[in-house]
Every structure is written in structure tokens, then in C-alpha cells.
Design an enzyme around this catalytic site. Structure first.
Site, PDB file in Angstrom:
ATOM      1  CD  GLU A 220      -3.987  -2.844   7.209  1.00  0.00           C
ATOM      2  OE1 GLU A 220      -2.838  -3.071   6.806  1.00  0.00           O
ATOM      3  OE2 GLU A 220      -4.590  -1.791   6.946  1.00  0.00           O
TER       4      GLU A 220
ATOM      5  CB  SER B 266       4.568  -2.563  11.965  1.00  0.00           C
ATOM      6  OG  SER B 266       4.210  -1.220  12.251  1.00  0.00           O
TER       7      SER B 266
ATOM      8  CG  HIS C 258      -6.119   1.845   5.089  1.00  0.00           C
ATOM      9  ND1 HIS C 258      -5.694   2.730   6.048  1.00  0.00           N
ATOM     10  CD2 HIS C 258      -5.105   0.960   4.907  1.00  0.00           C
ATOM     11  CE1 HIS C 258      -4.458   2.393   6.422  1.00  0.00           C
ATOM     12  NE2 HIS C 258      -4.083   1.326   5.749  1.00  0.00           N
TER      13      HIS C 258
ATOM     14  CG  ASN D  61      -1.762   1.191   1.388  1.00  0.00           C
ATOM     15  OD1 ASN D  61      -1.820   2.028   0.481  1.00  0.00           O
ATOM     16  ND2 ASN D  61      -2.440   1.315   2.513  1.00  0.00           N
ATOM     17  CD1 TRP D  62       3.837   1.416  -2.705  1.00  0.00           C
ATOM     18  CD2 TRP D  62       3.576   2.409  -4.699  1.00  0.00           C
ATOM     19  NE1 TRP D  62       4.673   0.797  -3.599  1.00  0.00           N
ATOM     20  CE2 TRP D  62       4.527   1.384  -4.832  1.00  0.00           C
ATOM     21  CE3 TRP D  62       3.243   3.160  -5.825  1.00  0.00           C
ATOM     22  CZ2 TRP D  62       5.164   1.096  -6.045  1.00  0.00           C
ATOM     23  CZ3 TRP D  62       3.872   2.877  -7.025  1.00  0.00           C
ATOM     24  CH2 TRP D  62       4.823   1.860  -7.138  1.00  0.00           C
ATOM     25  CE  LYS D  63      -0.244   3.116   4.777  1.00  0.00           C
ATOM     26  NZ  LYS D  63      -0.191   3.153   6.210  1.00  0.00           N
TER      27      LYS D  63
ATOM     28  N   GLY E 221       2.092   1.585  10.884  1.00  0.00           N
ATOM     29  CA  GLY E 221       3.103   2.643  10.821  1.00  0.00           C
ATOM     30  C   GLY E 221       3.815   2.916  12.137  1.00  0.00           C
TER      31      GLY E 221
HETATM   32  P1  PGA Z   1       2.484  -0.270   7.626  1.00  0.00           P
HETATM   33  O1  PGA Z   1       1.068   0.068   6.939  1.00  0.00           O
HETATM   34  O2  PGA Z   1       2.969  -1.567   7.039  1.00  0.00           O
HETATM   35  O3  PGA Z   1       3.374   0.884   7.265  1.00  0.00           O
HETATM   36  O4  PGA Z   1       2.237  -0.379   9.089  1.00  0.00           O
HETATM   37  C1  PGA Z   1       0.124  -0.938   6.726  1.00  0.00           C
HETATM   38  C2  PGA Z   1      -1.140  -0.380   6.133  1.00  0.00           C
HETATM   39  O5  PGA Z   1      -1.491   0.780   6.411  1.00  0.00           O
HETATM   40  O6  PGA Z   1      -1.825  -1.065   5.366  1.00  0.00           O
END
Ligand code: PGA
Length: 255
Positions: A168, A214, A96, A8-10, A174
Site C-alpha cells: 500500500e 484508492s 497498516h 478495511n472499515w478503519k 485515501g
Molecule cells: P483506501 O484505503 O482504499 O481508502 O485508499 C486503503 C487502506 O487504507 O487500506
């Protein structure tokens, strides 16, 4: 069954970053043994570009990060599921926690999005997860199952096959903090149980359930040991081509 790993590149990356990702990624997978299904969810402005630059890679699935449930209309700033189909986008993340928290996506809207995407044969990565406070209050299971039931309201047996569930925990996204594998195991078990109660009982086993929050090359193996896990949704560790390729290689190995 092959594991699934979705990056997921956000709201990261520009054109030059994408080109760097592509060359690093291709160099790394060239010498790697990749035995997983994989994809990336890219910012909507780059969907067509990323589909184009990976046109010679038949394995990578390109996802959006959100999609509107209406076919078209006066919804400034949104993209519709019809537009995803038009551009050969494989599917979309829906619900999300960043969308729920920052853009006020409600359970009802998330449900409409899941219905629109799954009916139109777009793959849906439906995210569910509890806050830190809910985790501390030991109500993770009820929060997650409630989100799941609301998101799948009126989704039929035939369409639920297009849905991948991503558990999640919000406090793990994050932050570098991850739950214990046994905690993830418990939630995945409850998700599968709920699916077999709501649908054909066999679906409880066959539905894909990912873990996200993470995940990186150091901890992926701890989660792979859970045989009920179908794969991972990965944020930060998907941004660098070589890191993502390493995760794909690790994810395809037996734990
Ligand atoms: P992260 O993000 O791996 O940086 O914790 C996961 C996500 O938001 O899907």
C-alpha cells in the site's frame, strides 16, 4: 486461484451503519456472481457483532485491524491475539501505515505481532508501503523490502503461509491517486523475489500479495491485468454494501 478482496472499515461505522451495510451488501450479492475470497476488517468494538450478523454467510472472513502480540496483560486499549481466537476472528491487519504513522507501531512491534498471529494460525495481512517522498526519490523498492524483511524476521516457513502481504503506497491511501499498474507490478515482483530468497523458493509464487490504495470499481480492472496480483485491500470503497459487492463481482472476472 481466486482473488482476495479485504475491506478495511478503519474507524468508521456504528451499529445502524453496520445493519445498513449488511442489508445493502446481501441484496447486491444475491444477484451477483461472486468468485473471490473476501473479508472485512472491522473496528474491534464491533468484531463480535459483525461475526454474529454474518453468521449465515460462510464466505465472509472477519478481520481485526490490529492485535497485540502478548496473550494477555496490562495493555489498556489493546486486544490480544488470544482474544481474537476466542471470538472466532479470522485474522488481523498488521502494520497498516496509519498505525505506523499515528500510533508509532515500529518494525520490531510489527514483527512480534506477525510472529504471534501467524504461529497461532490467524491470518495476517501485513501492510508495507513507501511515503510520497520515498516514491519521488525512487527508493520504493528498498523501503518496501526492508519493511518486509523486518516484519518477517524469524517467521518460519510453516507460519509464513498465514501471511498475506499488502503493498500500500502511503500516498495512494485515501487520496484517489493510484500508481501506474506497472509500478505496482515491479514492487510485487520484488516482494515475491524476496520471499523466494527467504523461504522455500516455491513460496515466491504462492504467497498472496495484495495491492491497496484508492482501489475502486473504476480502476480495479487496470490492476487485475497484472497476473502477479492476488487481490486488494480496500478502504473507502468497502464502506457501502453495494459498492463493496460491486468490487467483489468485478474482482472475480478475468481482466
Ligand atoms: P483506501 O484505503 O482504499 O481508502 O485508499 C486503503 C487502506 O487504507 O487500506
Amino acid at each position: 486461484m481466486k482473488k482476495i478482496i479485504i475491506g478495511n472499515w478503519k474507524m468508521y461505522k456504528t451499529t445502524s451503519d453496520i445493519n445498513i451495510f449488511k442489508s445493502e451488501f446481501e441484496m447486491a450479492i444475491d444477484s451477483a456472481n461472486i468468485n473471490v475470497e473476501y473479508g472485512i476488517a472491522v473496528p474491534s468494538i464491533y468484531l463480535c457483532k459483525v461475526i454474529d450478523i454474518f453468521r449465515n454467510n460462510k464466505n465472509i472472513k472477519i478481520y481485526a485491524q490490529d492485535a497485540h502480540y502478548k496473550e494477555e496483560g496490562a495493555y489498556t486499549g489493546n486486544i490480544s491475539y488470544k482474544q481474537l481466537l476466542d471470538c472466532n476472528v479470522y485474522g488481523s491487519i498488521i502494520g497498516h501505515s496509519e498505525r505506523r504513522a499515528m500510533f508509532n507501531d515500529t518494525d520490531e512491534e510489527i514483527n512480534k505481532k506477525v510472529l504471534a498471529l501467524s504461529r497461532n494460525d490467524l491470518s495476517t495481512i501485513l501492510c508495507v508501503g513507501e511515503t510520497l517522498l520515498e516514491y519521488q526519490n525512487k527508493i520504493s523498492v528498498s523501503i518496501v523490502i526492508n519493511q518486509l524483511k523486518k516484519a518477517l524476521n524469524s517467521v518460519m516457513d510453516n507460519d509464513v503461509k498465514n501471511v498475506i502481504i499488502a503493498y500500500e503506497p502511503i500516498w495512494a491511501i485515501g487520496t484517489g491517486i493510484v500508481p501506474k499498474p506497472e509500478e505496482v507490478y515491479l514492487i510485487i515482483k520484488e516482494i515475491r523475489k524476496t520471499i523466494s530468497e527467504l523461504y522455500n523458493p516455491k513460496f515466491g509464487n504462492s504467497i498472496k500479495v495484495l495491492y491497496g490504495g484508492s482501489v475502486n470499481a473504476k480502476n480495479i480492472n487496470d490492476f487485475l491485468k497484472l497476473n502477479s496480483i492476488s487481490g486488494f485491500l480496500v478502504g473507502s470503497a468497502s464502506l457501502k454494501g453495494s459498492d463493496f459487492a460491486e468490487l467483489l463481482e468485478l474482482g472475480g472476472k478475468d481482466a
